[in-house]
Scaffold this motif. Structure first.
Motif, PDB file in Angstrom:
ATOM      1  N   VAL A   1     101.770 -14.985 -41.440  1.00  0.00           N
ATOM      2  CA  VAL A   1     101.790 -16.454 -41.401  1.00  0.00           C
ATOM      3  C   VAL A   1     102.339 -16.959 -40.068  1.00  0.00           C
ATOM      4  O   VAL A   1     101.952 -18.012 -39.601  1.00  0.00           O
ATOM      5  N   LEU A 177      91.870 -30.214 -42.582  1.00  0.00           N
ATOM      6  CA  LEU A 177      92.871 -29.428 -43.311  1.00  0.00           C
ATOM      7  C   LEU A 177      93.737 -30.369 -44.135  1.00  0.00           C
ATOM      8  O   LEU A 177      94.042 -31.487 -43.699  1.00  0.00           O
ATOM      9  N   VAL A 197     100.066 -24.894 -49.871  1.00  0.00           N
ATOM     10  CA  VAL A 197      98.765 -24.260 -49.683  1.00  0.00           C
ATOM     11  C   VAL A 197      98.048 -25.099 -48.637  1.00  0.00           C
ATOM     12  O   VAL A 197      98.034 -26.326 -48.738  1.00  0.00           O
ATOM     13  N   ILE A 198      97.508 -24.443 -47.604  1.00  0.00           N
ATOM     14  CA  ILE A 198      96.748 -25.162 -46.575  1.00  0.00           C
ATOM     15  C   ILE A 198      95.272 -25.023 -46.927  1.00  0.00           C
ATOM     16  O   ILE A 198      94.716 -23.920 -46.871  1.00  0.00           O
ATOM     17  N   ALA A 204      88.614 -22.747 -46.897  1.00  0.00           N
ATOM     18  CA  ALA A 204      89.795 -21.891 -46.751  1.00  0.00           C
ATOM     19  C   ALA A 204      90.945 -22.359 -47.639  1.00  0.00           C
ATOM     20  O   ALA A 204      91.064 -23.548 -47.938  1.00  0.00           O
ATOM     21  N   ALA A 205      91.772 -21.406 -48.070  1.00  0.00           N
ATOM     22  CA  ALA A 205      93.000 -21.722 -48.809  1.00  0.00           C
ATOM     23  C   ALA A 205      94.045 -20.698 -48.392  1.00  0.00           C
ATOM     24  O   ALA A 205      93.923 -19.516 -48.683  1.00  0.00           O
ATOM     25  N   VAL A 206      95.046 -21.154 -47.639  1.00  0.00           N
ATOM     26  CA  VAL A 206      96.088 -20.264 -47.133  1.00  0.00           C
ATOM     27  C   VAL A 206      97.407 -20.596 -47.829  1.00  0.00           C
ATOM     28  O   VAL A 206      97.891 -21.717 -47.743  1.00  0.00           O
ATOM     29  N   ASP A 207      97.955 -19.606 -48.523  1.00  0.00           N
ATOM     30  CA  ASP A 207      99.222 -19.782 -49.230  1.00  0.00           C
ATOM     31  C   ASP A 207     100.384 -19.572 -48.282  1.00  0.00           C
ATOM     32  O   ASP A 207     100.467 -18.543 -47.630  1.00  0.00           O
ATOM     33  N   VAL A 208     101.285 -20.541 -48.219  1.00  0.00           N
ATOM     34  CA  VAL A 208     102.492 -20.369 -47.404  1.00  0.00           C
ATOM     35  C   VAL A 208     103.684 -20.373 -48.364  1.00  0.00           C
ATOM     36  O   VAL A 208     103.976 -21.398 -48.988  1.00  0.00           O
ATOM     37  N   ALA A 219     102.500 -22.046 -39.440  1.00  0.00           N
ATOM     38  CA  ALA A 219     101.316 -21.680 -40.229  1.00  0.00           C
ATOM     39  C   ALA A 219     100.240 -22.763 -40.106  1.00  0.00           C
ATOM     40  O   ALA A 219      99.043 -22.459 -40.051  1.00  0.00           O
ATOM     41  N   ASP A 222      98.680 -22.447 -36.702  1.00  0.00           N
ATOM     42  CA  ASP A 222      97.764 -21.287 -36.722  1.00  0.00           C
ATOM     43  C   ASP A 222      96.379 -21.727 -37.202  1.00  0.00           C
ATOM     44  O   ASP A 222      95.361 -21.361 -36.611  1.00  0.00           O
ATOM     45  N   GLN A 223      96.358 -22.517 -38.285  1.00  0.00           N
ATOM     46  CA  GLN A 223      95.078 -22.959 -38.851  1.00  0.00           C
ATOM     47  C   GLN A 223      94.397 -23.987 -37.951  1.00  0.00           C
ATOM     48  O   GLN A 223      93.167 -24.005 -37.833  1.00  0.00           O
TER      49      GLN A 223
END
Ligand code: CTP
Ligand code: CA
Length: 230
Positions: A1, A177, A197-198, A204-208, A219, A222-223
């Motif tokens: 992350v 986003l 969650v992004i 996309a689904a990025v869990d932070v 994070a 990054d996205q």
């Protein structure tokens, strides 16, 4: 992350972050507001600066100190926030709306302090809805390839889960986003930590996981950098 932490991958980029909660005056001493501390937005501004960006922070009523090296524009109301964001968005490669604008403002602002009545009653306050800044910025895209990011605190209910509501909001706003906080367990304001969650318009689904706001900030960048054009 934390892929971007320690990198200078925002060098040459201009980014705009909004932070804090707007206040809508009712009379010279009172306002409608919310509990946003501004911490996540300030963490985003500092993280972007560390990654080499030129940073404009439009800050609404935060008690935090201006981060050195960041251009800070202080505002109070949603109308002022909108003006500051729209102006700076013209030159921004990315816009991150971490601010919590008041959704409504009083129709009338009294120039004199409202006084209590002898009979113990109170006058009703008529409200009008404020403009949606994120939606406007996302639909205008002041710069080609500009990446637009929103935030949302959601709860699941009979109409859908947290992610159902978030996906619908992402589509409605038209941003790239959406950073989603699950506040089903009660919203936590002023905390040092955050979890999210992004979601991307691209699916996309990025869990932070729960961690410092600086980690979520990195994070998010990054996205954003993944979606920036050369
Ligand atoms: N936002 C905005 N202008 C507004 C209200 C919200 O730009 N007048 C932005 C916030 O900064 C955030 C995103 O929109 O990035 C989502 O905010 P939220 O309050 O969840 O959205 P609303 O459209 O106000 O929906 P709700 O009725 O759920 O409050
Ligand atoms: Ca709102």
């Amino acid at each position: 992350v934390l892929a971007g932490a320690g990198r200078r991958d925002l060098t040459g980029r201009h980014v705009l972050v909004s932070a804090g909660g707007t206040r809508e005056p009712l009379d010279p001493v009172r306002f409608l507001g919310n509990r946003s501390s501004g911490r996540q937005g300030y963490a985003l501004a500092r993280a972007a600066l560390a990654r080499g960006a030129e940073v404009t922070l439009v800050a609404a009523n935060s008690s935090l100190a201006d981060p050195a090296g960041v251009k800070v524009v202080h505002v109070e109301t949603t109308a002022e926030l909108r003006a500051g964001v729209v102006e700076a968005a013209a030159g921004a490669d990315a816009v991150v709306m971490a601010a919590a604008p008041a959704d409504f403002r009083p129709v009338d602002v009294s120039s004199a302090k409202l006084k209590k009545r002898e009979d113990g009653t109170a006058a009703p306050v008529a409200l009008v809805q404020n403009p949606d800044i994120l939606r406007e910025v996302a639909h205008e895209r002041a710069r080609p390839g500009q990446v637009v990011v929103g935030f949302a605190a959601e709860t699941g209910d009979a109409d859908g889960s947290v992610l159902d509501h978030a996906r619908a909001k992402l589509a409605r706003k038209g941003c790239d986003l959406l950073v989603v906080n699950d506040v089903s367990g009660g919203a936590v304001f002023g905390s040092e930590d955050n979890q999210a969650v992004i979601l991307g318009a691209d699916g996309a689904a990025v869990d932070v996981p729960l961690g410092p706001k600086s980690a979520l900030a990195h994070a998010i960048w990054d996205q954003v950098t993944l979606r920036m054009r050369d």
